[in-house]
Design an enzyme around this catalytic site. Sequence first.
Site, PDB file in Angstrom:
ATOM      1  N   MET A 101       0.843  -1.197   0.000  1.00  0.00           N
ATOM      2  CA  MET A 101       0.000   0.000   0.000  1.00  0.00           C
ATOM      3  C   MET A 101       0.876   1.244   0.000  1.00  0.00           C
ATOM      4  O   MET A 101       1.712   1.418   0.886  1.00  0.00           O
ATOM      5  CB  MET A 101      -0.897   0.016   1.246  1.00  0.00           C
ATOM      6  N   GLY A 189       1.476   4.240   4.743  1.00  0.00           N
ATOM      7  CA  GLY A 189       2.319   3.393   3.910  1.00  0.00           C
ATOM      8  C   GLY A 189       2.686   2.081   4.573  1.00  0.00           C
ATOM      9  O   GLY A 189       3.241   2.070   5.660  1.00  0.00           O
ATOM     10  N   SER A 190       2.402   0.947   3.935  1.00  0.00           N
ATOM     11  CA  SER A 190       2.594  -0.322   4.619  1.00  0.00           C
ATOM     12  C   SER A 190       2.302  -1.484   3.677  1.00  0.00           C
ATOM     13  O   SER A 190       2.228  -1.319   2.468  1.00  0.00           O
ATOM     14  CB  SER A 190       1.686  -0.380   5.843  1.00  0.00           C
ATOM     15  N   ARG A 191       2.080  -2.671   4.289  1.00  0.00           N
ATOM     16  CA  ARG A 191       1.870  -3.867   3.491  1.00  0.00           C
ATOM     17  C   ARG A 191       1.071  -4.905   4.284  1.00  0.00           C
ATOM     18  O   ARG A 191       1.147  -4.949   5.512  1.00  0.00           O
ATOM     19  CB  ARG A 191       3.235  -4.431   3.110  1.00  0.00           C
TER      20      ARG A 191
END
Length: 232
Positions: A101, A189-191
């Site tokens: 993301m 912001g990440s995953r």
Amino acid sequence: MSVSMLSTFIKPMHREGRKFVAIFAAITVVLFLIWHVLGWIGLGLTIWCYYFFRDPVRVTPVREGLMVSPADGIVSLLEPAVPPVELGLGDQPMMRISVFMSVFNCHVNRLPLAGRILTVAYRPGKFFNASLDKASSDNERNGLAVETADGKRYGVVQIAGLVARRILCEVKPGQELMTGEHFGLIRFGSRLDIYLPPGVSPLVVIGQTMIAGETVLADLTSDEPARAGGVR
């Protein structure tokens, strides 16, 4: 039923974002008092902050066995991997789908498949770029182990990224959720890593765009083989 032009731009906002939008807006007022150019920059950042925390309505497929994406973003990794030990899913590789993301994606996370939450496990860590493979093992994360009604188990892991500093998980062990229900959010912001049940093939490819709660990742009732690549 018709869709208005305004509704395509104005979306509901997750409650976690209200305080951040208020802070950005207050700073913007001060910036306008200092210099109008700074004020317009602040206004742009305030709008972006609202946009980041948007929580749009999603239409989740209801057919039994369909597993949907837990996050908006891009499929960045697709490979067998041993799930984090704290999830209690064993030491054998499971097919892992990673959804990256960016700061422009909606960051509300949704449960991939209906089931009971077996484990919620938080682990502190580093803040490497979430698109890197090592982010799965080294970055701060929060994982869920989920058991479906027919006894299948899978995992979904929230992973902090380079600028993400806050993982929010809204569920507890023992809760039962439906496919597509909210279970958390990651800021800035990440995953998300999804570990499919054994024997289940992914129905997505690297580079494919995901829509949380809508895009089908896998079908537990089908023997359709894994897809080889995208079509232009």
